[in-house]
Design a protein around this motif. Structure first.
Motif, PDB file in Angstrom:
ATOM      1  N   HIS A  47     -15.466   3.968  -3.479  1.00 52.39           N
ATOM      2  CA  HIS A  47     -15.201   2.561  -3.184  1.00 52.39           C
ATOM      3  C   HIS A  47     -16.141   1.680  -3.997  1.00 52.39           C
ATOM      4  N   VAL A  50     -18.207  -2.861  -1.171  1.00 53.30           N
ATOM      5  CA  VAL A  50     -18.043  -2.287   0.169  1.00 53.30           C
ATOM      6  C   VAL A  50     -18.531  -3.226   1.275  1.00 53.30           C
ATOM      7  N   GLY A  54     -14.119  -5.350   1.467  1.00 53.02           N
ATOM      8  CA  GLY A  54     -14.357  -3.993   1.002  1.00 53.02           C
ATOM      9  C   GLY A  54     -14.810  -3.075   2.127  1.00 53.02           C
ATOM     10  N   ASP A  57     -11.846  -2.012   3.964  1.00 58.95           N
ATOM     11  CA  ASP A  57     -11.108  -0.976   3.248  1.00 58.95           C
ATOM     12  C   ASP A  57     -11.758   0.390   3.417  1.00 58.95           C
ATOM     13  N   VAL A  58     -13.093   0.423   3.404  1.00 59.57           N
ATOM     14  CA  VAL A  58     -13.796   1.695   3.631  1.00 59.57           C
ATOM     15  C   VAL A  58     -13.437   2.238   5.013  1.00 59.57           C
ATOM     16  N   ILE A  68     -15.084   9.471   2.679  1.00 57.43           N
ATOM     17  CA  ILE A  68     -15.782   8.437   1.932  1.00 57.43           C
ATOM     18  C   ILE A  68     -16.896   9.129   1.148  1.00 57.43           C
ATOM     19  N   LEU A  71     -20.043   5.193  -2.501  1.00 59.20           N
ATOM     20  CA  LEU A  71     -19.981   3.757  -2.242  1.00 59.20           C
ATOM     21  C   LEU A  71     -20.789   3.028  -3.306  1.00 59.20           C
ATOM     22  N   LEU A 110     -11.056   2.830  -4.970  1.00 55.86           N
ATOM     23  CA  LEU A 110     -10.649   1.582  -4.318  1.00 55.86           C
ATOM     24  C   LEU A 110     -11.596   0.476  -4.732  1.00 55.86           C
ATOM     25  N   SER A 112     -12.751  -3.506  -4.342  1.00 61.38           N
ATOM     26  CA  SER A 112     -12.730  -4.683  -3.465  1.00 61.38           C
ATOM     27  C   SER A 112     -13.844  -5.644  -3.849  1.00 61.38           C
TER      28      SER A 112
END
Length: 449
Positions: A47, A50, A54, A57-58, A68, A71, A110, A112
């Motif tokens: 990710h 975060v 964000g 989303d995590v 996960i 990060l 991902l 964000s």
């Protein structure tokens, strides 16, 4: 400036389907190696960004059972919640380092971050062949959108934009009600929002500030031109600055306009005109009203889309009594048909017909579910990464064209001009001069691809 599509997204999707080449990842076990797992297994996720959305989303991806793994955030305070919730995840400050070092260990990425970093991070993830999810809007400029769409086409991996309404039931109900003739032919759709809820229509600050010790300011700037740190930009107020965000339209438009864009296959408008409060060189206006005119397409007649931000709202419909609250919500959408009107929330949620009797009738006997429901935006992306159906808001078929259409409105706002386009090619007509920087940003050294 000429904006012209040099590729056909629909042709690509059609050709890839005919050839049996889906928009999903190559099964990991085919690649070999002890650290690869079959795509049916739990995904290792990286990710980027975060905090704030964000962080949501995590948690969302963890909530559907994915791992996960790493990060990345440039702001320790913003990231603190995610870091403490997932203490085993590897931590990074620079996404370029993370993606380089963890390329063999991660299955999907991902993103964000603030809008201006979406493309740089997304292009690197796609170049590594990683399924990629990017928060809305997909990018800040039309050139960047097209770069991401082309990269997704080349990579052939699962992609998704984070406009969660597209995966929710309301958007499907709207289309099913429309196609069942609930309010007749639609000729006009009105949108309004209370955004901006951050400062816009302002000048660049001149006072000096030191970046706080928990923020890596140079990394936060990423591909944007260098400037001194100021709290007017980070961590939240960046959305109003053209170098970092896309204003109220970019923030909410990809949510609000999604259902109509999908239902009507709107494509590229032939005309956009905008009115706004005073224009500033570096920030979006305090309020604007934008009209998009879409030509008839197939059996669908011409459609006018009207966008309002800055707490502007459309006229009270005749079906709404004078003593009733209007608008119903601070942000929403109103579909105006030949046989009635339909209201829905900004994400397409909770649609209802303004005629109470007709609303009761369609709820008592709703149309058949024509469009499959999903288990939510995060489950949808996870399934797409594991050779399931492509996400509805994937870059190639939906998110790219939708974001491009939304961002065209900003071209009219920023230039203060009516913009006419060839809907078939995206080419701007009538000699309207659009500054190059409105369409394609200049990246700092080290942030391109």
């Amino acid at each position: 400036m000429t904006l012209k599509n040099n590729f056909s997204r629909r042709d690509f999707v059609r050709a890839s389907g005919a050839a049996g080449v889906g928009l999903s990842i190559v099964p990991a076990h085919v690649l070999g190696g002890p650290r690869h797992r079959a795509p049916s297994d739990t995904l290792n996720l990286a990710h980027i960004g975060v905090g704030g959305m964000g962080g949501g989303d995590v948690r969302g991806m963890a909530g559907v059972g994915e791992n996960i793994y790493a990060l990345c955030d440039v702001d320790e305070r913003q990231a603190a919640g995610s870091w403490s919730a997932f203490p085993r995840a590897k931590r990074y400050r620079d996404f370029r380092t993370m993606l380089s070092e963890e390329a063999d260990n991660i299955d999907a990425v991902l993103i964000s971050t603030p809008d201006h970093t979406h493309t740089a991070a997304g292009m690197m993830a796609l170049s590594l062949g990683k399924p990629t999810r990017i928060q809305k809007p997909l990018a800040t400029t039309i050139w960047e959108v097209r770069q991401l769409v082309a990269a997704a086409e080349r990579a052939g991996v699962a992609t998704q934009m984070g406009n969660q309404g597209h995966a929710q039931d309301g958007t499907r109900e709207i289309r099913e009600w429309y196609e069942a003739g609930a309010i007749g032919e639609i000729r006009r759709v009105e949108y309004w929002t209370n955004r901006p809820i951050w400062p816009q229509a302002i000048l660049r600050p001149t006072e000096a500030h030191h970046a706080p010790p928990w923020l890596e300011w140079d990394l936060w700037l990423g591909p944007a031109a260098d400037r001194p740190y100021h709290p007017a930009y980070a961590p939240f107020n960046w959305r109003g600055w053209w170098d970092f965000g896309t204003g109220a339209l970019g923030d909410i438009g990809c949510h609000a306009m999604d259902a109509a864009f999908w239902t009507f296959d709107l494509g590229t408008p032939e005309r956009i005109s905008a009115e706004s409060t005073t224009l500033f060189a570096e920030t979006a206006p305090a309020a604007s009203r934008i009209e998009y005119d879409f030509p008839a397409r197939g059996d669908r007649p011409a459609v006018k889309v009207v966008w309002r931000d800055g707490n502007l709202s459309p006229p009270r419909p005749e079906e709404v009594p004078d003593d009733a609250r209007w608008p119903f919500e601070s942000s929403g959408q109103l579909w105006i048909g030949t046989d009635g009107k339909m209201f829905a929330g900004i994400y397409g949620e909770n649609p209802r017909l303004l005629d109470a009797e007709r609303d009761a009738a369609i709820r008592a006997d709703p149309p058949a579910e024509k469009y499959p429901r999903t288990d939510g935006v995060y489950a949808e992306f996870a399934a797409a990464c594991k050779d399931g159906p492509p996400a509805g808001s994937n870059f190639v078929e939906h998110a790219g064209p939708l974001t491009e259409m939304v961002l065209l409105g900003n071209l009219s706002v920023r230039s203060g001009r009516e913009v006419r386009l060839d809907p078939a090619t995206g080419e701007i007509l009538d000699g309207v001069s659009i500054p190059e920087s409105y369409v394609k940003p200049d990246y700092r050294s080290g942030w391109g691809w």
